[in-house]
Motif scaffolding. Structure first.
Motif, PDB file in Angstrom:
ATOM      1  N   CYS A 111      35.044  36.420  45.181  1.00  0.00           N
ATOM      2  CA  CYS A 111      36.102  36.414  46.193  1.00  0.00           C
ATOM      3  C   CYS A 111      36.080  37.765  46.896  1.00  0.00           C
ATOM      4  O   CYS A 111      35.435  38.712  46.439  1.00  0.00           O
ATOM      5  CB  CYS A 111      37.468  36.145  45.555  1.00  0.00           C
ATOM      6  SG  CYS A 111      37.979  37.372  44.339  1.00  0.00           S
ATOM      7  N   SER A 112      36.800  37.858  48.000  1.00  0.00           N
ATOM      8  CA  SER A 112      36.853  39.113  48.744  1.00  0.00           C
ATOM      9  C   SER A 112      37.685  40.142  47.989  1.00  0.00           C
ATOM     10  O   SER A 112      38.432  39.809  47.065  1.00  0.00           O
ATOM     11  CB  SER A 112      37.450  38.879  50.133  1.00  0.00           C
ATOM     12  OG  SER A 112      38.836  38.565  50.005  1.00  0.00           O
ATOM     13  N   LYS A 113      37.578  41.394  48.402  1.00  0.00           N
ATOM     14  CA  LYS A 113      38.360  42.457  47.770  1.00  0.00           C
ATOM     15  C   LYS A 113      39.859  42.197  47.910  1.00  0.00           C
ATOM     16  O   LYS A 113      40.626  42.428  46.975  1.00  0.00           O
ATOM     17  CB  LYS A 113      37.995  43.820  48.374  1.00  0.00           C
ATOM     18  CG  LYS A 113      36.633  44.329  47.971  1.00  0.00           C
ATOM     19  CD  LYS A 113      36.362  45.715  48.561  1.00  0.00           C
ATOM     20  CE  LYS A 113      34.996  46.228  48.144  1.00  0.00           C
ATOM     21  NZ  LYS A 113      34.708  47.572  48.714  1.00  0.00           N
TER      22      LYS A 113
END
Length: 227
Positions: A147-149
């Motif tokens: 997943c993204s940060k």
């Protein structure tokens, strides 16, 4: 307690899940992907396998199956929905849980036992569980959770990580990460904690003489929490 297991073309763990749920007290019904409605249930399970042959992205075609509208409505109303392996992939494709599942780090299919550490013991799935380290089985090619940060920060802030890959002592690091998942994440919840996506298979660990019994601990605890 009533449960429903959704069968898609290519599902191969649906019967295993059916056996596990019945063994520990659920009255389970098998539901075909092309049905319109799920029966009245306390728990709905999206099982492992290779729905639609894993064409396109794993779980992407299954996420558009006719039955999924009913499953999504059930989840959004607060119903318990659990996706295991391919079921987890279907959950991320529907957006019921955040993130994506990519090819394993070394681009190989993995089939082995792993240990996972329970992170959140307040959910219906893990509350009152006696053990914090569980031995389950994995069998997947696309189990690398990413997943993204920003998504990761939100997931961690909301305590949405359900289980981490670890060793038998509960140590969490790259050495015990079988597929490259970010932060060793093996399973996550939605924000409300009623939807659980998890790559490891508890239904494969329900017989001490054949495999192991940590799955038995999981299912016995789950049905007691739902009652």
């Amino acid at each position: 307690m009533k449960s429903a297991v959704i069968t898609f073309p290519g599902s191969n763990c649906d019967r295993d899940m059916h056996v596990a749920l019945n063994k520990f007290g659920f009255k389970n019904k098998m539901v075909w992907h092309n049905d319109n409605e799920i029966p009245k249930s306390d728990l709905v399970v999206l099982p492992g396998g290779f729905s639609y042959g894993d064409y396109l992205r794993c779980g992407s075609m299954a996420s558009k199956s006719k039955i999924m509208k009913s499953v999504i409505d059930f989840a959004k109303s607060g119903g318990l929905v659990m996706g295991i392996c391919n079921g987890f992939q279907i959950l991320v494709e529907t957006g019921l849980v955040p993130g994506v599942l990519l090819r394993n780090k070394y681009l190989e299919f993995i089939c082995k036992n792993v240990f996972v550490k329970v992170n959140d013991k307040d959910s219906s799935y893990f509350k009152y569980l006696d053990k914090k380290i569980l031995e389950f089985h994995i069998a997947h090619n696309e189990g690398n959770y990413f997943c993204s940060k920003d998504q990761l920060k939100e997931i961690e802030d909301n305590n949405q990580v359900a289980v981490y890959y670890c060793n038998e002592q509960g140590q969490i690091n790259d050495q015990y990460n079988p597929n490259g998942s970010i932060k060793n994440i093996a399973g996550i919840f939605n924000k409300e904690k009623n939807v659980l996506g998890m790559m490891p298979h508890p239904e494969r660990m329900i017989d001490k003489s054949l495999s192991g019994e940590d799955g038995s601990i999981f299912f016995e605890n789950l049905i007691n929490n739902i009652k």
